[in-house]
Motif scaffolding. Sequence first.
Motif, PDB file in Angstrom:
ATOM      1  N   ALA A 182      36.379  49.104  37.880  1.00 17.22           N
ATOM      2  CA  ALA A 182      37.084  50.373  38.086  1.00 17.22           C
ATOM      3  C   ALA A 182      38.527  50.135  37.692  1.00 17.22           C
ATOM      4  O   ALA A 182      39.081  49.058  37.949  1.00 17.22           O
ATOM      5  CB  ALA A 182      36.995  50.840  39.534  1.00 17.22           C
ATOM      6  N   GLY A 183      39.121  51.112  37.062  1.00 17.63           N
ATOM      7  CA  GLY A 183      40.524  51.026  36.687  1.00 17.63           C
ATOM      8  C   GLY A 183      41.216  52.323  37.053  1.00 17.63           C
ATOM      9  O   GLY A 183      40.677  53.406  36.808  1.00 17.63           O
ATOM     10  N   ALA A 215      56.354  48.602  28.061  1.00 15.37           N
ATOM     11  CA  ALA A 215      56.908  49.787  28.741  1.00 15.37           C
ATOM     12  C   ALA A 215      57.122  49.545  30.231  1.00 15.37           C
ATOM     13  O   ALA A 215      57.536  50.449  30.948  1.00 15.37           O
ATOM     14  CB  ALA A 215      55.994  50.989  28.531  1.00 15.37           C
ATOM     15  N   GLY A 216      56.825  48.326  30.708  1.00 14.05           N
ATOM     16  CA  GLY A 216      57.044  48.006  32.107  1.00 14.05           C
ATOM     17  C   GLY A 216      55.858  48.254  33.016  1.00 14.05           C
ATOM     18  O   GLY A 216      56.010  48.258  34.235  1.00 14.05           O
ATOM     19  N   ASN A 217      54.675  48.442  32.464  1.00 18.69           N
ATOM     20  CA  ASN A 217      53.469  48.605  33.270  1.00 18.69           C
ATOM     21  C   ASN A 217      52.968  47.234  33.703  1.00 18.69           C
ATOM     22  O   ASN A 217      52.916  46.306  32.892  1.00 18.69           O
ATOM     23  CB  ASN A 217      52.369  49.294  32.455  1.00 18.69           C
ATOM     24  N   ALA A 218      52.597  47.117  34.959  1.00 18.75           N
ATOM     25  CA  ALA A 218      51.953  45.894  35.460  1.00 18.75           C
ATOM     26  C   ALA A 218      50.461  46.178  35.542  1.00 18.75           C
ATOM     27  O   ALA A 218      50.041  47.116  36.224  1.00 18.75           O
ATOM     28  CB  ALA A 218      52.499  45.528  36.832  1.00 18.75           C
ATOM     29  N   ILE A 219      49.672  45.407  34.818  1.00 14.98           N
ATOM     30  CA  ILE A 219      48.216  45.580  34.836  1.00 14.98           C
ATOM     31  C   ILE A 219      47.631  44.419  35.605  1.00 14.98           C
ATOM     32  O   ILE A 219      47.713  43.266  35.182  1.00 14.98           O
ATOM     33  CB  ILE A 219      47.650  45.656  33.408  1.00 14.98           C
ATOM     34  N   LEU A 220      47.088  44.726  36.788  1.00 14.93           N
ATOM     35  CA  LEU A 220      46.594  43.710  37.711  1.00 14.93           C
ATOM     36  C   LEU A 220      45.140  43.991  38.033  1.00 14.93           C
ATOM     37  O   LEU A 220      44.790  45.090  38.452  1.00 14.93           O
ATOM     38  CB  LEU A 220      47.419  43.740  39.002  1.00 14.93           C
ATOM     39  N   SER A 221      44.291  42.977  37.842  1.00 10.36           N
ATOM     40  CA  SER A 221      42.866  43.117  38.162  1.00 10.36           C
ATOM     41  C   SER A 221      42.538  42.210  39.345  1.00 10.36           C
ATOM     42  O   SER A 221      42.923  41.041  39.365  1.00 10.36           O
ATOM     43  CB  SER A 221      41.999  42.730  36.960  1.00 10.36           C
ATOM     44  N   TYR A 222      41.828  42.800  40.300  1.00 10.12           N
ATOM     45  CA  TYR A 222      41.480  42.080  41.541  1.00 10.12           C
ATOM     46  C   TYR A 222      39.976  42.141  41.793  1.00 10.12           C
ATOM     47  O   TYR A 222      39.316  43.113  41.453  1.00 10.12           O
ATOM     48  CB  TYR A 222      42.156  42.740  42.751  1.00 10.12           C
ATOM     49  N   GLY A 223      39.496  41.116  42.443  1.00 12.46           N
ATOM     50  CA  GLY A 223      38.145  41.098  42.998  1.00 12.46           C
ATOM     51  C   GLY A 223      38.265  40.819  44.483  1.00 12.46           C
ATOM     52  O   GLY A 223      39.296  40.330  44.953  1.00 12.46           O
ATOM     53  N   GLY A 265      55.849  59.923  44.939  1.00 13.41           N
ATOM     54  CA  GLY A 265      56.261  60.559  46.188  1.00 13.41           C
ATOM     55  C   GLY A 265      55.222  61.417  46.875  1.00 13.41           C
ATOM     56  O   GLY A 265      55.395  61.781  48.031  1.00 13.41           O
ATOM     57  N   ARG A 266      54.135  61.758  46.192  1.00 12.99           N
ATOM     58  CA  ARG A 266      53.097  62.580  46.817  1.00 12.99           C
ATOM     59  C   ARG A 266      51.780  62.349  46.067  1.00 12.99           C
ATOM     60  O   ARG A 266      51.794  62.016  44.891  1.00 12.99           O
ATOM     61  CB  ARG A 266      53.461  64.057  46.790  1.00 12.99           C
ATOM     62  N   GLY A 267      50.690  62.560  46.770  1.00 18.91           N
ATOM     63  CA  GLY A 267      49.378  62.413  46.145  1.00 18.91           C
ATOM     64  C   GLY A 267      48.546  61.340  46.829  1.00 18.91           C
ATOM     65  O   GLY A 267      49.052  60.540  47.618  1.00 18.91           O
ATOM     66  N   ARG A 268      47.274  61.343  46.530  1.00 17.37           N
ATOM     67  CA  ARG A 268      46.334  60.389  47.135  1.00 17.37           C
ATOM     68  C   ARG A 268      46.605  58.982  46.651  1.00 17.37           C
ATOM     69  O   ARG A 268      46.902  58.754  45.486  1.00 17.37           O
ATOM     70  CB  ARG A 268      44.896  60.761  46.799  1.00 17.37           C
ATOM     71  N   ARG A 269      46.423  58.069  47.561  1.00 16.34           N
ATOM     72  CA  ARG A 269      46.565  56.654  47.258  1.00 16.34           C
ATOM     73  C   ARG A 269      45.200  56.000  47.351  1.00 16.34           C
ATOM     74  O   ARG A 269      44.340  56.462  48.105  1.00 16.34           O
ATOM     75  CB  ARG A 269      47.545  56.012  48.241  1.00 16.34           C
ATOM     76  N   ILE A 270      45.018  54.923  46.630  1.00 18.60           N
ATOM     77  CA  ILE A 270      43.727  54.227  46.664  1.00 18.60           C
ATOM     78  C   ILE A 270      43.500  53.586  48.028  1.00 18.60           C
ATOM     79  O   ILE A 270      42.408  53.620  48.559  1.00 18.60           O
ATOM     80  CB  ILE A 270      43.599  53.200  45.512  1.00 18.60           C
ATOM     81  N   LEU A 319      44.412  47.859  38.615  1.00 17.59           N
ATOM     82  CA  LEU A 319      45.469  48.829  38.912  1.00 17.59           C
ATOM     83  C   LEU A 319      46.495  48.728  37.800  1.00 17.59           C
ATOM     84  O   LEU A 319      47.081  47.666  37.577  1.00 17.59           O
ATOM     85  CB  LEU A 319      46.101  48.537  40.269  1.00 17.59           C
ATOM     86  N   MET A 320      46.683  49.826  37.078  1.00 13.13           N
ATOM     87  CA  MET A 320      47.654  49.886  35.984  1.00 13.13           C
ATOM     88  C   MET A 320      48.888  50.580  36.536  1.00 13.13           C
ATOM     89  O   MET A 320      48.989  51.799  36.546  1.00 13.13           O
ATOM     90  CB  MET A 320      47.042  50.633  34.797  1.00 13.13           C
ATOM     91  N   THR A 321      49.808  49.760  37.061  1.00 13.40           N
ATOM     92  CA  THR A 321      50.963  50.273  37.791  1.00 13.40           C
ATOM     93  C   THR A 321      52.077  50.660  36.831  1.00 13.40           C
ATOM     94  O   THR A 321      52.615  49.816  36.118  1.00 13.40           O
ATOM     95  CB  THR A 321      51.453  49.237  38.813  1.00 13.40           C
TER      96      THR A 321
END
Length: 179
Positions: free
Chosen positions: A6-7, A169-177, A144-149, A136-138
């Motif tokens: 999932a991403g 562009a400053g995006n942090a792409i982090l994959s977790y298990g 400031g508003r909206g659903r969070r995982i 998570l592609m941060t």
Amino acid sequence: MRKVTAGLFHSVDGVVEAPNEWQFDSFDSEMGEGLTAMMERVDTVILGRVGYQEWSGYWPTTVSDFAAFINPVPKFVASSTLTGDLAWENSTLIESDVHEFVASLKQSTGGDIAVCAGITVVRSLFFAGLIDSLTLMTHPVVVGRGRRIFQTGDPLTRLELQCSRMTSAGNAILSYGIK
């Protein structure tokens, strides 16, 4: 065994809802390359009801690399309210328990299975231990508003970093298990 991934586009303050409203100015070519690589590995998609309803009204009439991927791929939709046949090409309603369905699908032959367009489904499968990799592609934005995982009351869950990278562009792409 097939891998379930999932991403989610993700803001610094944890928002994953409605990324089309806030991620556009930092979606860069490196992120696009990562999504292309995902599409090459995936041959089955799981969607939630809301995602299905939003995407089925948009992607069938759109011309893009993602549309070329998502329209023909087999899509299974988790919903307790939809009934009958689904109109979008290659879409099937999951009529059994979604956890049992995904566990069985993992045992079948094929490529990766991607859970897309469904915060509730991603959360449910993740905490059931059925998602092998959560990316998570941060984006460098506070929404400031909206659903969070992740939400207050979620169970303590230890994660293992599988992969990390930064884009220009400053995006942090982090994959977790899950450990």
